[in-house]
Design an enzyme around this catalytic site. Structure first.
Site, PDB file in Angstrom:
ATOM      1  N   GLU A  93       8.933  49.914  67.371  1.00  0.00           N
ATOM      2  CA  GLU A  93       9.651  50.218  68.607  1.00  0.00           C
ATOM      3  C   GLU A  93       9.417  51.655  69.043  1.00  0.00           C
ATOM      4  OE1 GLU A  93      13.807  49.285  68.130  1.00  0.00           O
ATOM      5  OE2 GLU A  93      13.266  47.468  67.022  1.00  0.00           O
ATOM      6  N   CYS A 106      10.640  58.625  71.737  1.00  0.00           N
ATOM      7  CA  CYS A 106      11.046  58.461  70.340  1.00  0.00           C
ATOM      8  C   CYS A 106      10.085  57.474  69.686  1.00  0.00           C
ATOM      9  CB  CYS A 106      12.485  57.927  70.311  1.00  0.00           C
ATOM     10  SG  CYS A 106      13.094  57.590  68.659  1.00  0.00           S
ATOM     11  N   CYS A 113      11.655  50.377  56.914  1.00  0.00           N
ATOM     12  CA  CYS A 113      12.045  51.601  56.230  1.00  0.00           C
ATOM     13  C   CYS A 113      12.586  51.252  54.847  1.00  0.00           C
ATOM     14  CB  CYS A 113      13.128  52.313  57.051  1.00  0.00           C
ATOM     15  SG  CYS A 113      13.524  53.950  56.428  1.00  0.00           S
ATOM     16  N   CYS A 117      19.651  53.253  54.686  1.00  0.00           N
ATOM     17  CA  CYS A 117      20.904  53.806  55.233  1.00  0.00           C
ATOM     18  C   CYS A 117      21.757  52.648  55.764  1.00  0.00           C
ATOM     19  CB  CYS A 117      20.597  54.801  56.353  1.00  0.00           C
ATOM     20  SG  CYS A 117      19.648  56.220  55.785  1.00  0.00           S
ATOM     21  N   CYS A 120      22.039  51.798  59.642  1.00  0.00           N
ATOM     22  CA  CYS A 120      20.794  51.782  60.421  1.00  0.00           C
ATOM     23  C   CYS A 120      20.165  50.397  60.451  1.00  0.00           C
ATOM     24  CB  CYS A 120      19.816  52.793  59.827  1.00  0.00           C
ATOM     25  SG  CYS A 120      18.263  52.889  60.723  1.00  0.00           S
ATOM     26  N   CYS A 333      17.311  52.515  67.035  1.00  0.00           N
ATOM     27  CA  CYS A 333      16.044  52.081  66.469  1.00  0.00           C
ATOM     28  C   CYS A 333      16.197  50.903  65.515  1.00  0.00           C
ATOM     29  CB  CYS A 333      15.359  53.243  65.769  1.00  0.00           C
ATOM     30  SG  CYS A 333      16.373  54.018  64.520  1.00  0.00           S
TER      31      CYS A 333
HETATM   32  N1  SAH Z   1      14.405  58.224  58.870  1.00  0.00           N
HETATM   33  C1  SAH Z   1      14.644  59.337  59.713  1.00  0.00           C
HETATM   34  C2  SAH Z   1      14.357  59.099  61.174  1.00  0.00           C
HETATM   35  C3  SAH Z   1      14.781  57.785  61.787  1.00  0.00           C
HETATM   36  S1  SAH Z   1      16.460  57.544  62.180  1.00  0.00           S
HETATM   37  C4  SAH Z   1      16.054  59.868  59.498  1.00  0.00           C
HETATM   38  O1  SAH Z   1      16.785  59.280  58.720  1.00  0.00           O
HETATM   39  O2  SAH Z   1      16.392  60.901  60.051  1.00  0.00           O
HETATM   40  C5  SAH Z   1      16.831  58.668  63.475  1.00  0.00           C
HETATM   41  C6  SAH Z   1      18.278  59.107  63.498  1.00  0.00           C
HETATM   42  O3  SAH Z   1      19.134  58.035  63.928  1.00  0.00           O
HETATM   43  C7  SAH Z   1      18.792  59.528  62.136  1.00  0.00           C
HETATM   44  O4  SAH Z   1      19.610  60.658  62.268  1.00  0.00           O
HETATM   45  C8  SAH Z   1      19.615  58.320  61.729  1.00  0.00           C
HETATM   46  O5  SAH Z   1      20.521  58.651  60.726  1.00  0.00           O
HETATM   47  C9  SAH Z   1      20.221  57.916  63.055  1.00  0.00           C
HETATM   48  N2  SAH Z   1      20.756  56.555  63.108  1.00  0.00           N
HETATM   49  C10 SAH Z   1      20.265  55.435  62.557  1.00  0.00           C
HETATM   50  N3  SAH Z   1      21.050  54.387  62.829  1.00  0.00           N
HETATM   51  C11 SAH Z   1      22.051  54.842  63.593  1.00  0.00           C
HETATM   52  C12 SAH Z   1      23.194  54.233  64.198  1.00  0.00           C
HETATM   53  N4  SAH Z   1      23.449  52.935  64.059  1.00  0.00           N
HETATM   54  N5  SAH Z   1      24.018  55.030  64.918  1.00  0.00           N
HETATM   55  C13 SAH Z   1      23.767  56.350  65.072  1.00  0.00           C
HETATM   56  N6  SAH Z   1      22.718  56.973  64.526  1.00  0.00           N
HETATM   57  C14 SAH Z   1      21.868  56.236  63.784  1.00  0.00           C
END
Ligand code: SAH
Length: 352
Positions: A93, A106, A113, A117, A120, A333
Site C-alpha cells: 500500500e 507514505c 511485517c 505491534c 497495527c 497502513c
Molecule cells: N514499522 C515502522 C513504520 C510503519 S508504521 C514503525 O513502527 O514505526 C507507521 C506508524 O504508524 C508507526 O508509528 C506505527 O506505530 C503507527 N501505527 C500503526 N498502526 C496504527 C494505528 N492503528 N493507529 C495509529 N497509529 C498506528
C-alpha cells in the site's frame, strides 16, 4: 540468465556494470536520467544511446513495474490510497496525502511485517518478504505518474519495518537522492521505526539528512512490551540510549510518535512518565489518535489526545497532534493488503 532489476542499481553499480560490458562510464548517467528524471522505462526509447547499447540493456536488464490494483480517494481530504500489485503477485500500500505545503507520500518497505505491534493492521496479515529498492522507489514514481502530482515529502511509514530491511532501504534512499537522478532531498524524508536498536546505531553512522521517527507509544516497559513485542528485545532505556547517540552523531532532532490509546497509555501518569523520559533529548513528540483496526478494539476517547498534549506541555514537552487523514478510506497502513490477502486465501489463491 536472469535479468538485473535496473531500478535497484545505484549509479556506481550501473557504471560498473556498463564498464564491464565495454561501455563508457558516462552512459550510466544518461540512462539514470531516462529512468529517474524522464521516467522512461522502455530502453528502445532512450534515443541518445547507441542501438547496440539499447540491445545490451534489453538483454541484460529489466524494469519491474507496479500495477494499480485498487485506488481509493477520500472525499474528505483528497487523500489517495493505492493498493499496488508487485511483479510476483504480492501487494503493498501507498498513501498520497495533501497538505497546505504540498503532497507527501507514505511508502511501504516490506510485504507485511514481523514486528507484531498489537494496534497495527500490517501485523495481522503476516510477513511475506522485504521489498527491493526498486519496489520502494516505484511506489513514488507510479503514484506521481498516476496522480499527476509531484511529491515534496516522503515518509517511510507504510507497511513494514524499514530497519528490518536496512540495506534495501538505504539503497533506495541513495537512489532517490542521487543528484544525477531524481535528486530528492533527504531533508524531506522521514523514516519511522518501532525501535530496532542496533540498526539505529548503524543508521547514525551514515549521517543521512532524514528525520528519524521512533514509534514509542508507551512510557513504561510493561505497557510497551504488551503492545509492541519488539520492546522485549530492546527496551525503552536501550532505545532512548540509541536515540541520544543518534542525535549526538547526526546533529538531527528525533520525532517520537505516540498513539494515544484510551485505557492503555493515555493517563496523566503516562504523560508525566513520558515527559520525564524525554527531558533533555532534542526531540519532538507527535501524538496520534489510534486508527481503528477492525480486528482490535483499541480506541482514543474524544478529548484524550488534547488532554495528553496539555499535560505534556505543562511539563515542558511540546507535542503536536497528527491530523487524521483518509479516515473514510481506511488509510491506516496494512488494512487494504490484509483484505486482499484474506480474499485470496478465501478464493484458494485466485485473484482478488
Ligand atoms: N514499522 C515502522 C513504520 C510503519 S508504521 C514503525 O513502527 O514505526 C507507521 C506508524 O504508524 C508507526 O508509528 C506505527 O506505530 C503507527 N501505527 C500503526 N498502526 C496504527 C494505528 N492503528 N493507529 C495509529 N497509529 C498506528
Amino acid at each position: 540468465m536472469e535479468k538485473t532489476d535496473i531500478m535497484s542499481l545505484d549509479l556506481p553499480e550501473l557504471e560498473a556494470r556498463l564498464e564491464a560490458a565495454g561501455e563508457k562510464k558516462f552512459r550510466a548517467k544518461q540512462i539514470y536520467k531516462w529512468l529517474h528524471v524522464k521516467r522512461i522505462f522502455d530502453f528502445d526509447k532512450m534515443t541518445d544511446l547507441s542501438v547496440q547499447l539499447r540491445e545490451h540493456l534489453k538483454d541484460n536488464f529489466c524494469v519491474n513495474g507496479l500495477f494499480v490494483q485498487k485506488k481509493l480517494e477520500s472525499s474528505i481530504d483528497n487523500t489517495v490510497k493505492y493498493l499496488y500489485r508487485l511483479s510476483d503477485g504480492n501487494y503493498v500500500e501507498t498513501v498520497l496525502m495533501e497538505y497546505s505545503y504540498g503532497h507527501s507520500i507514505c511508502v511501504s518497505t516490506q510485504v507485511g511485517c514481523k514486528m507484531g505491534c498489537r494496534f497495527c493492521a500490517s501485523a495481522i496479515a503476516g510477513f511475506v518478504r522485504s521489498l527491493e529498492p526498486s519496489e520502494i522507489l516505484m511506489q513514488i514514481y507510479e503514484t506521481e505518474r498516476n496522480s499527476g502530482v509531484k511529491v515534496s515529502g516522503v515518509v517511510l511509514m507504510g507497511i513494514g519495518e524499514p530497519l528490518d530491511n536496512f540495506d534495501n532501504v538505504v539503497k533506495f534512499l541513495r537512489i532517490l537522492s542521487d543528484s544525477s537522478g531524481n535528486n530528492f532531498s533527504l531533508r524531506h524524508v522521514s523514516l519511522s521505526t518501532c525501535g530496532i536498536v542496533p540498526r539505529i546505531y548503524d543508521l547514525a553512522e551514515l549521517k543521512l539528512q532524514l528525520t528519524l521517527c521512533i514509534s514509542l507509544h508507551a512510557s513504561d516497559n510493561e505497557a510497551r512490551s504488551e503492545i509492541m513485542p519488539v520492546n522485549r528485545a530492546y527496551n525503552i532505556q536501550e532505545l532512548l540510549g540509541a536515540c541520544r547517540h543518534y542525535i549526538d552523531r547526526t546533529g538531527r532532532r528525533i520525532t517520537f510518535e505516540y498513539a494515544v490509546i484510551s485505557g492503555v497509555n493515555s493517563s496523566d501518569k503516562d504523560a508525566d512518565r513520558l515527559s520525564d523520559l524525554l527531558r533533555g533529548i532534542n526531540c519532538h513528540v507527535n501524538l496520534i489518535p489510534v486508527n481503528k483496526v477492525r480486528e482490535r478494539d483499541y480506541h482514543t476517547a474524544s478529548s484524550a489526545v488534547a488532554d495528553f498534549a496539555k499535560r505534556l506541555g505543562k511539563r515542558g514537552i511540546n507535542a503536536t497532534v497528527r491530523r487524521t487523514l483518509g479516515s473514510d478510506i481506511e488509510a491506516a497502513c496494512g488494512q487494504l493488503r490484509r483484505d486482499a490477502a484474506k480474499r485470496e486465501t478465501e478464493n484458494g489463491g485466485a485473484d482478488a
